[in-house]
Design a protein around this motif. Sequence first.
Motif, mmCIF file in Angstrom:
data_model
loop_
_atom_site.group_PDB
_atom_site.id
_atom_site.type_symbol
_atom_site.label_atom_id
_atom_site.label_comp_id
_atom_site.label_asym_id
_atom_site.label_seq_id
_atom_site.Cartn_x
_atom_site.Cartn_y
_atom_site.Cartn_z
ATOM 1 N N ARG A 217 25.231 17.638 19.421
ATOM 2 C CA ARG A 217 27.026 18.243 19.998
ATOM 3 C C ARG A 217 27.329 17.339 20.890
ATOM 4 O O ARG A 217 28.430 17.521 21.609
ATOM 5 C CB ARG A 217 26.334 19.370 20.562
ATOM 6 N N ASP A 218 26.783 16.269 21.509
ATOM 7 C CA ASP A 218 27.525 14.825 22.312
ATOM 8 C C ASP A 218 28.626 14.208 21.848
ATOM 9 O O ASP A 218 28.485 12.628 20.862
ATOM 10 C CB ASP A 218 26.752 14.100 23.468
ATOM 11 N N LEU A 219 30.042 13.871 21.739
ATOM 12 C CA LEU A 219 30.822 12.945 20.639
ATOM 13 C C LEU A 219 30.858 11.608 21.155
ATOM 14 O O LEU A 219 31.398 11.225 20.170
ATOM 15 C CB LEU A 219 31.845 13.838 20.592
ATOM 16 N N SER A 220 30.265 11.489 21.888
ATOM 17 C CA SER A 220 29.879 10.481 23.144
ATOM 18 C C SER A 220 28.992 9.792 22.822
ATOM 19 O O SER A 220 29.039 8.143 22.885
ATOM 20 C CB SER A 220 30.081 10.452 24.438
ATOM 21 N N SER A 221 28.034 10.511 22.002
ATOM 22 C CA SER A 221 26.474 9.278 21.290
ATOM 23 C C SER A 221 26.663 8.423 20.380
ATOM 24 O O SER A 221 25.677 8.014 20.410
ATOM 25 C CB SER A 221 25.519 11.409 21.280
ATOM 26 N N ARG A 222 27.835 8.640 19.594
ATOM 27 C CA ARG A 222 27.914 7.656 18.343
ATOM 28 C C ARG A 222 28.197 6.358 19.013
ATOM 29 O O ARG A 222 28.564 5.239 18.232
ATOM 30 C CB ARG A 222 28.223 8.120 17.637
ATOM 31 N N LEU A 223 29.493 6.376 20.590
ATOM 32 C CA LEU A 223 29.899 4.708 20.563
ATOM 33 C C LEU A 223 29.167 4.337 21.609
ATOM 34 O O LEU A 223 27.668 4.772 22.061
ATOM 35 C CB LEU A 223 31.262 5.902 21.876
ATOM 36 N N PRO A 224 28.999 2.952 21.255
ATOM 37 C CA PRO A 224 28.445 2.264 21.801
ATOM 38 C C PRO A 224 28.536 2.692 23.698
ATOM 39 O O PRO A 224 28.958 2.485 24.251
ATOM 40 C CB PRO A 224 29.371 0.824 21.685
ATOM 41 N N ARG A 225 26.893 2.159 23.925
ATOM 42 C CA ARG A 225 26.555 2.797 25.392
ATOM 43 C C ARG A 225 27.879 1.739 26.121
ATOM 44 O O ARG A 225 27.464 2.727 27.519
ATOM 45 C CB ARG A 225 25.146 2.944 25.402
ATOM 46 N N TRP A 226 27.702 0.695 26.120
ATOM 47 C CA TRP A 226 28.308 -0.614 26.576
ATOM 48 C C TRP A 226 30.062 0.313 27.433
ATOM 49 O O TRP A 226 29.944 -0.070 27.912
ATOM 50 C CB TRP A 226 28.046 -2.164 26.590
ATOM 51 N N MET A 227 30.156 1.097 26.871
ATOM 52 C CA MET A 227 31.809 1.314 26.489
ATOM 53 C C MET A 227 31.207 2.620 27.728
ATOM 54 O O MET A 227 32.983 2.854 28.116
ATOM 55 C CB MET A 227 32.177 2.145 25.299
ATOM 56 N N ILE A 228 30.602 3.013 27.713
ATOM 57 C CA ILE A 228 30.670 4.514 28.559
ATOM 58 C C ILE A 228 30.480 3.920 30.237
ATOM 59 O O ILE A 228 29.505 3.246 30.182
ATOM 60 C CB ILE A 228 29.760 5.518 27.910
ATOM 61 N N ARG A 229 30.976 4.199 31.177
ATOM 62 C CA ARG A 229 30.390 3.579 32.763
ATOM 63 C C ARG A 229 29.190 4.771 32.536
ATOM 64 O O ARG A 229 29.076 6.201 32.614
ATOM 65 C CB ARG A 229 31.594 4.379 33.289
ATOM 66 N N THR A 230 28.597 4.178 33.883
ATOM 67 C CA THR A 230 27.264 5.289 34.111
ATOM 68 C C THR A 230 27.800 4.874 36.155
ATOM 69 O O THR A 230 26.771 5.229 36.188
ATOM 70 C CB THR A 230 26.194 4.225 33.724
ATOM 71 N N ASP A 231 28.693 4.816 36.476
ATOM 72 C CA ASP A 231 29.023 4.549 37.724
ATOM 73 C C ASP A 231 29.546 6.132 38.280
ATOM 74 O O ASP A 231 29.890 6.240 39.591
ATOM 75 C CB ASP A 231 29.898 3.699 38.126
ATOM 76 N N LEU A 232 29.557 6.927 37.567
ATOM 77 C CA LEU A 232 30.472 7.959 37.543
ATOM 78 C C LEU A 232 28.977 9.287 37.752
ATOM 79 O O LEU A 232 28.474 8.862 37.296
ATOM 80 C CB LEU A 232 31.637 8.444 36.594
ATOM 81 N N SER A 233 29.748 10.560 38.680
ATOM 82 C CA SER A 233 28.573 11.603 39.231
ATOM 83 C C SER A 233 29.671 12.768 38.286
ATOM 84 O O SER A 233 30.695 12.313 38.316
ATOM 85 C CB SER A 233 28.171 11.579 40.695
ATOM 86 N N ASN A 234 28.281 13.831 38.691
ATOM 87 C CA ASN A 234 28.662 15.099 38.630
ATOM 88 C C ASN A 234 29.416 15.563 39.835
ATOM 89 O O ASN A 234 28.870 16.276 40.713
ATOM 90 C CB ASN A 234 28.264 15.927 38.179
ATOM 91 N N TYR A 235 30.532 15.029 40.533
ATOM 92 C CA TYR A 235 31.340 15.404 41.660
ATOM 93 C C TYR A 235 31.134 16.490 42.228
ATOM 94 O O TYR A 235 31.611 17.755 41.042
ATOM 95 C CB TYR A 235 32.371 14.468 41.761
ATOM 96 N N PRO A 236 30.964 17.494 43.261
ATOM 97 C CA PRO A 236 31.135 18.529 43.937
ATOM 98 C C PRO A 236 32.744 18.943 43.190
ATOM 99 O O PRO A 236 33.691 17.893 43.229
ATOM 100 C CB PRO A 236 31.308 18.770 45.151
#
Length: 508
Positions: free
Chosen positions: A201-220
């Motif tokens: 169900r996660d359509l980003s799961s098949r994209l290269p990991r390095w293309m997705i940012r990890t420095d963003l959070s679930n901000y209020p």
Amino acid sequence: MVFVAGIYQFDEVLPEHKVDTFQPDALVRINGNELAVEFLVSHAVGDEKRTKVQGRDISMVEIDLSGLKPGIMDTAELDAAILHRSPRSWIHHRKAAAAKRKLDAAVAKKRSERGEKLKGHILRARRGKPPAGWIDAATAAVRRTGLEALIDVQTDGGHWFTVSDRLWQAQALYTYVIKPSETYSPGGRDLEIKGEFPNERDLSSRLPRWMIRTDLSNYPLKRLNEAGFSSESYGSPHSSVWGYFATLSSMGRAVFWSREDQKFFVEKDLQHLLHRRLELRGIVMQLLRDAEVEEHKAAYPSWANSYRIDGVTAAQLVETGGDAYQLLASRLSKLQSMVSGYLPKVVDDLCGLPLEAIRQRNIDLIAVADAKKAAALEKAKAERIDWIRSQAREILQDEAPAWLEQRVKDTDISLLDFAGESDEGMRHFQNRLDQDGKARRRRITEERDLAEVRSRLEAAAKASFSSEALADLFLRSGHPRLGGARPMEYCRSQRDLSLIVSLLPKNR
């Protein structure tokens, strides 16, 4: 702190003094400042007057006298209630309002600065670093398939990626549409767009990991609003890819949304087209390589745009599909079988490809194979015939030559030739030889037994008659007791022998 409480001496008190568009119960002055006073007896200050006071920016205090009992207190008591004891509250405080405006402005500024900082972080320049040796196959595939108009489209959520919208959208289009369409033959089911197992169900799961940012959070949500985002516009990597496909679906391009399945699927016509393009290119390129065409990559488009079926080029057939394309694919499949070399075949229809040398090679290979096969058949036939003759001589002995010259029923083929043609014929021969051998052995046994019983009859006759002539006459003359048959011919068993011996004259 905007005002220190205390006891103050007013310079002047003006009852029922009109101020602009409203009239307070009293207006007092101190040190050049004015203070409006309202007495709450039965009605508190209404919203209209409160608005006017705030608009005039004059301080107003409301003294609650609703708890007093009229007519039972003197002036001193009333003074004490007004000046000291009764509850009082600010309707509007000029300094407090100014302080609040200042505080609100400071808070707003801080929030704005904080929001701008977060916004800047969220929308910061993208500097994704691909792994060593990474090749942008996605953009190349988009360009090759002519789908460049489907990338770099306006959609929310691009901030979730370390690369430009053009690059991550090309990756999504390649991963979920182009590659599966080219890989899987079109069937009865639609090609579903889904993430990597087990996160389908996660359509980003098949994209290269390095293309997705990890420095963003679930901000209020409050922090997102300060930065100018809603929960929808901020989203997630999945919602960004989902939104991209939703945009394509709304354009009627590449994918469609199924309300029933609540999923995206690849448009069938596009899937078929992409598969045909790669399929035909792959088949023909391999045939050209097999034909040792050096510039096979350049030769393919030349062939595709020049070879025609009923006036339609192969390139056009790829784009239109249908039965005409399937016919071309079938003809090329036969050529694949011809050039494979696994089992030499000859195809006359070369579909305009330089395969004549391979065709001639197969003709020569087939000729050599046929010659070897014919020689092997002749050798096997000779071996079968030698074996057949040997078996016949062993079983039938002197009768073998005549037996081998017999004809197969309803044919002019000799039994020997028929048996030599195949293993099946030889098995048929073996069965018949076994049967005829048994019959021969049975016949020889019967003939031997007959000769023995007749020899004994002849000896008995010679012993009963005075001369061999009389004995021979008896044996070869009809006898009434034997129905007129000659004793020698009648005698075929031990029982017959006993009967005939009983008819012989007794020696005296």
